[in-house]
Write an enzyme that holds these catalytic residues in place. Sequence first.
Site, PDB file in Angstrom:
ATOM      1  N   GLY A   1       4.068  -4.199   7.822  1.00  0.00           N
ATOM      2  CA  GLY A   1       3.314  -5.425   8.036  1.00  0.00           C
ATOM      3  C   GLY A   1       2.250  -5.646   6.982  1.00  0.00           C
ATOM      4  N   GLY A   2       2.447  -5.036   5.805  1.00  0.00           N
ATOM      5  CA  GLY A   2       1.546  -5.288   4.690  1.00  0.00           C
ATOM      6  C   GLY A   2       0.136  -4.784   4.864  1.00  0.00           C
TER       7      GLY A   2
ATOM      8  N   SER B   1       8.195  -0.523   4.690  1.00  0.00           N
ATOM      9  CA  SER B   1       7.243  -1.353   3.961  1.00  0.00           C
ATOM     10  C   SER B   1       5.870  -0.673   3.940  1.00  0.00           C
ATOM     11  CB  SER B   1       7.185  -2.750   4.589  1.00  0.00           C
ATOM     12  OG  SER B   1       6.525  -3.666   3.741  1.00  0.00           O
TER      13      SER B   1
END
Length: 527
Positions: free
Chosen positions: A133-134, A219
């Site tokens: 989720g960055g 991610s």
Amino acid sequence: MRQVARIFIMLAAVCLSACEQSHNEVEVNFIEINQGRVKGHFIPQLEVVSFKGIPYAQAPVGDRRWQAPLPATKWRGVLNADDFAHKCMQNPLFSDMQFRASGMSEDCLFLNIWAPQERTEQKFPVLVYFYGGGFIAGDGSENRYDGADMASNGILTVTVNYRLGVFGFMAHPQLSSESAYAGSGNYGLLDQQAALIWVAQNIAAFGGDPKRITIAGESAGSISASAQTLSAKSIPHIHGVIGESGSIMGRFVSSLAQSESQGLALAEAVLEGEDLSIAALRALPADELLKRATQAGYQQLLPTIDGKFLTDTPQKLFETKKFADVPVLAGVNSQEGSYQQLFGEEEVTQENYLLALQKLYPDNFRKIAALYSGESTEELKRAAQDLMSDRFISESTWKWINAATTYGSADSYYYLYDHIRPAMKSIYNRGQRQEISDMGAVHSAEIEYVLGNLDTNPIYEWEKEDFEVSTMAQQYFINFIKSGNPNGEHLLPWPKFNTQQQLVIKLEPFITDLKKVEERYLGLSGL
């Protein structure tokens, strides 16, 4: 009389069986850990027990905002772990993030455990998963990270909440002066580390083996997993690592000076008075701080070489062998970025391709054009997609596994995930039919497949082929978590990374050469 006796005997047998089953369920549902007693929830269809919302650290609120996490305190009585706790402070990001959290709060340092119901003398391997989720969104309650299916396959699975955005990654000179190590930032990574240590200390009570912990993530979660392998307090508790699209190598880490400078600018933008102190920032309610930081353009902050969690650059830590030398399974998706990110609204032509490259690489655009070459429209689209994928996240993932293999002795395995996910149902896409690219698997598309969670995510129009790919991909991951080697029966043999080969994961998987890809990465990293 004999018939009546038989009925009584049958009833007694049924009662005895039910009582025995109930007793067994009670035994596995109630767990004694360092903090106190925990009651789980039995999932009969999978023969799994879930324990949701267990605090692994004290609430990082008040003066604890922007401090390293402290161990959770003990409780009296029984903690009923039947529901997910709060997700950490964040803004909505993507529609496919389906949360089951019981609200949002700065008090969010909780973890969730799914354990096989049946206990054996031999402890189960453990998977600790960090969400993506960055570093600005995500939660351990998301459907796609559900651990029940992995637990039904003999893997005790843990998802971890960690602080995000301004709460998790802001560095500031005043914060550095407060700390014993003269650094700041990385509070989200320190949260993950605290959770990993908690797991190592407590997981045996749930049937897990603290000497067989694999950490993983996608991610930002993959970047986190790679970072944990470089942090001294995490290293002893890591016995394998899985990285899905991303690593701390490259642009996903800042120097302390850069991060502190950003923190000063953030404080000026957020605080409207003359007092620009950390005390003034801590006095802001969490929702107000999030709102102001977002409006000021400080939603995303990166990990920092803070002197505590990371004592040097990732490359230097690998070169000096200060990393967890454990088996690595890592890879990327075939469409991490898109050709539209390079061309924008311009027509896909050779002239426009060179013009776009010149904007990104004024002095080296012809070298980039040679590395990412194409003549036809389709070739140019593919070249642009490869470039934008590599710039975004693919190159950093390869640099990680290459460094771990170069400087370590453990086995490593690399993949390219290339199965195209089906369309999102229109009700989850603002009532519109979703157009699906035929150019590859987009960023994050593999998560539900490798964790066996297609059924738990109702967003997409899953088809038979999706379940077939999931069965195969998940088995590779299960094998790796259990043994450090993804290979097993009825699977295409997956060669080690040092053979310069990778596994392409799709309905009909195959092995492909990595040499051309590595030439691309090496050329890109040199510019």
